[in-house]
Design a protein around this motif. Structure first.
Motif, PDB file in Angstrom:
ATOM      1  N   THR A 196     -25.344 -54.960  18.931  1.00  0.00           N
ATOM      2  CA  THR A 196     -24.697 -54.388  19.840  1.00  0.00           C
ATOM      3  C   THR A 196     -22.919 -54.928  19.359  1.00  0.00           C
ATOM      4  OG1 THR A 196     -24.560 -56.929  19.984  1.00  0.00           O
ATOM      5  CG2 THR A 196     -26.363 -55.550  21.410  1.00  0.00           C
ATOM      6  N   HIS A 197     -21.736 -55.382  20.230  1.00  0.00           N
ATOM      7  CA  HIS A 197     -20.844 -55.044  20.006  1.00  0.00           C
ATOM      8  C   HIS A 197     -20.546 -56.384  18.958  1.00  0.00           C
ATOM      9  CE1 HIS A 197     -20.922 -56.955  23.906  1.00  0.00           C
ATOM     10  NE2 HIS A 197     -19.464 -58.128  23.636  1.00  0.00           N
ATOM     11  N   HIS A 198     -21.635 -57.370  19.382  1.00  0.00           N
ATOM     12  CA  HIS A 198     -21.729 -58.813  18.222  1.00  0.00           C
ATOM     13  C   HIS A 198     -22.863 -58.455  17.539  1.00  0.00           C
ATOM     14  CE1 HIS A 198     -19.301 -61.909  21.176  1.00  0.00           C
ATOM     15  NE2 HIS A 198     -19.181 -60.727  21.975  1.00  0.00           N
ATOM     16  N   SER A 199     -23.021 -57.992  16.341  1.00  0.00           N
ATOM     17  CA  SER A 199     -24.078 -57.432  15.709  1.00  0.00           C
ATOM     18  C   SER A 199     -24.203 -58.198  14.581  1.00  0.00           C
ATOM     19  CB  SER A 199     -24.192 -56.003  15.020  1.00  0.00           C
ATOM     20  OG  SER A 199     -23.260 -54.904  16.099  1.00  0.00           O
ATOM     21  N   PHE A 200     -25.150 -58.577  14.038  1.00  0.00           N
ATOM     22  CA  PHE A 200     -25.995 -59.341  13.115  1.00  0.00           C
ATOM     23  C   PHE A 200     -26.530 -58.046  12.143  1.00  0.00           C
ATOM     24  CE2 PHE A 200     -25.044 -62.334  15.692  1.00  0.00           C
ATOM     25  CZ  PHE A 200     -24.179 -62.969  15.813  1.00  0.00           C
ATOM     26  N   TYR A 201     -26.429 -58.781  11.133  1.00  0.00           N
ATOM     27  CA  TYR A 201     -26.974 -57.873  10.031  1.00  0.00           C
ATOM     28  C   TYR A 201     -27.413 -59.081   8.647  1.00  0.00           C
ATOM     29  CZ  TYR A 201     -25.415 -53.391  12.232  1.00  0.00           C
ATOM     30  OH  TYR A 201     -24.798 -53.216  13.361  1.00  0.00           O
ATOM     31  N   GLU A 202     -29.125 -58.982   8.059  1.00  0.00           N
ATOM     32  CA  GLU A 202     -29.386 -59.404   7.393  1.00  0.00           C
ATOM     33  C   GLU A 202     -29.354 -58.272   5.943  1.00  0.00           C
ATOM     34  OE1 GLU A 202     -33.911 -61.637   5.975  1.00  0.00           O
ATOM     35  OE2 GLU A 202     -32.563 -61.588   8.123  1.00  0.00           O
ATOM     36  N   VAL A 203     -28.998 -59.048   5.258  1.00  0.00           N
ATOM     37  CA  VAL A 203     -28.643 -57.831   3.910  1.00  0.00           C
ATOM     38  C   VAL A 203     -29.196 -58.207   2.560  1.00  0.00           C
ATOM     39  CG1 VAL A 203     -27.308 -56.790   2.202  1.00  0.00           C
ATOM     40  CG2 VAL A 203     -27.288 -56.635   4.433  1.00  0.00           C
ATOM     41  N   HIS A 204     -29.882 -58.027   1.580  1.00  0.00           N
ATOM     42  CA  HIS A 204     -30.767 -58.759   0.159  1.00  0.00           C
ATOM     43  C   HIS A 204     -30.186 -57.991  -1.002  1.00  0.00           C
ATOM     44  CE1 HIS A 204     -33.951 -61.225   2.835  1.00  0.00           C
ATOM     45  NE2 HIS A 204     -32.673 -60.856   3.469  1.00  0.00           N
ATOM     46  N   PHE A 205     -29.796 -58.741  -1.649  1.00  0.00           N
ATOM     47  CA  PHE A 205     -29.411 -58.239  -2.915  1.00  0.00           C
ATOM     48  C   PHE A 205     -30.285 -59.052  -4.461  1.00  0.00           C
ATOM     49  CE2 PHE A 205     -26.163 -57.665  -0.862  1.00  0.00           C
ATOM     50  CZ  PHE A 205     -25.218 -56.275  -0.887  1.00  0.00           C
ATOM     51  N   LYS A 206     -30.941 -57.475  -5.540  1.00  0.00           N
ATOM     52  CA  LYS A 206     -31.853 -58.400  -6.570  1.00  0.00           C
ATOM     53  C   LYS A 206     -31.303 -57.934  -7.507  1.00  0.00           C
ATOM     54  CE  LYS A 206     -36.576 -58.324  -7.132  1.00  0.00           C
ATOM     55  NZ  LYS A 206     -37.448 -59.211  -5.936  1.00  0.00           N
ATOM     56  N   SER A 207     -31.829 -58.935  -8.724  1.00  0.00           N
ATOM     57  CA  SER A 207     -31.429 -58.806  -9.935  1.00  0.00           C
ATOM     58  C   SER A 207     -31.937 -58.221 -11.360  1.00  0.00           C
ATOM     59  CB  SER A 207     -30.581 -60.285 -10.399  1.00  0.00           C
ATOM     60  OG  SER A 207     -30.089 -60.678 -11.611  1.00  0.00           O
ATOM     61  N   GLY A 240     -21.820 -56.428  -0.268  1.00  0.00           N
ATOM     62  CA  GLY A 240     -21.902 -56.095  -2.084  1.00  0.00           C
ATOM     63  C   GLY A 240     -20.732 -56.504  -2.561  1.00  0.00           C
ATOM     64  N   ARG A 241     -19.606 -56.536  -1.609  1.00  0.00           N
ATOM     65  CA  ARG A 241     -18.149 -57.265  -2.571  1.00  0.00           C
ATOM     66  C   ARG A 241     -18.659 -58.616  -2.565  1.00  0.00           C
ATOM     67  NH1 ARG A 241     -15.565 -53.961   1.152  1.00  0.00           N
ATOM     68  NH2 ARG A 241     -15.767 -55.315   2.674  1.00  0.00           N
ATOM     69  N   GLU A 242     -18.896 -59.390  -2.064  1.00  0.00           N
ATOM     70  CA  GLU A 242     -19.824 -60.626  -2.132  1.00  0.00           C
ATOM     71  C   GLU A 242     -20.982 -61.256  -3.068  1.00  0.00           C
ATOM     72  OE1 GLU A 242     -18.526 -63.993  -0.952  1.00  0.00           O
ATOM     73  OE2 GLU A 242     -17.648 -62.370   0.121  1.00  0.00           O
ATOM     74  N   ALA A 243     -21.434 -60.235  -2.907  1.00  0.00           N
ATOM     75  CA  ALA A 243     -22.643 -59.975  -4.660  1.00  0.00           C
ATOM     76  C   ALA A 243     -22.385 -59.761  -5.733  1.00  0.00           C
ATOM     77  CB  ALA A 243     -23.864 -58.834  -4.275  1.00  0.00           C
ATOM     78  N   ALA A 244     -21.341 -58.890  -5.703  1.00  0.00           N
ATOM     79  CA  ALA A 244     -20.408 -58.906  -6.781  1.00  0.00           C
ATOM     80  C   ALA A 244     -19.780 -59.866  -7.702  1.00  0.00           C
ATOM     81  CB  ALA A 244     -19.723 -57.744  -6.418  1.00  0.00           C
ATOM     82  N   LYS A 245     -19.336 -60.950  -6.849  1.00  0.00           N
ATOM     83  CA  LYS A 245     -18.723 -61.833  -7.097  1.00  0.00           C
ATOM     84  C   LYS A 245     -19.340 -63.311  -8.041  1.00  0.00           C
ATOM     85  CE  LYS A 245     -15.295 -61.546  -3.461  1.00  0.00           C
ATOM     86  NZ  LYS A 245     -14.871 -62.455  -2.238  1.00  0.00           N
ATOM     87  N   ALA A 246     -21.158 -62.982  -7.076  1.00  0.00           N
ATOM     88  CA  ALA A 246     -22.274 -63.757  -8.066  1.00  0.00           C
ATOM     89  C   ALA A 246     -22.569 -63.928  -9.222  1.00  0.00           C
ATOM     90  CB  ALA A 246     -23.470 -63.779  -7.459  1.00  0.00           C
TER      91      ALA A 246
END
Length: 100
Positions: free
Chosen positions: A28-39, A5-11
């Motif tokens: 897991t302890h090596h977690s990965f998440y995909e996050v999308h933002f729409k204008s 969200g902080r990165e999207a706010a910079k766009a």
């Protein structure tokens, strides 16, 4: 999600980017998440981020390492969606134990 969200706010945009999609790639302890933002401005592309979270054991915000990187739209179209696009395919640093 806050890091993305902080990165999207910079766009730079003519509208405002709002959260639209969240996918757990690896939890897991090596977690990965995909996050999308729409204008809310129709001509702007969606923002897509891969958030990687690494913590040794348990959850300790002081030692947790978080990284956020944009996901390219081109690579997502080429790769199979079931594999999470280009999120989670990279390797996290591994510490090897010294031999005795």
């Amino acid at each position: 999600m806050n890091a993305a969200g902080r990165e999207a706010a910079k766009a730079q945009s003519q509208g405002t980017y709002q959260f639209s999609y969240f996918k757990i790639i690896k939890d897991t302890h090596h977690s990965f998440y995909e996050v999308h933002f729409k204008s809310n401005y129709s001509g702007e592309p969606d923002l897509k981020y891969c958030v990687a979270i690494y913590c040794q054991q348990g959850w300790d915000p002081k030692t947790t390492q978080t990284s956020v990187r944009p996901m390219s739209n081109e690579r997502q179209r080429v790769q199979v969606a079931a594999h999470g696009g280009d999120c989670g395919n990279e390797q996290m640093p591994v510490k090897r134990r010294a031999k005795r």
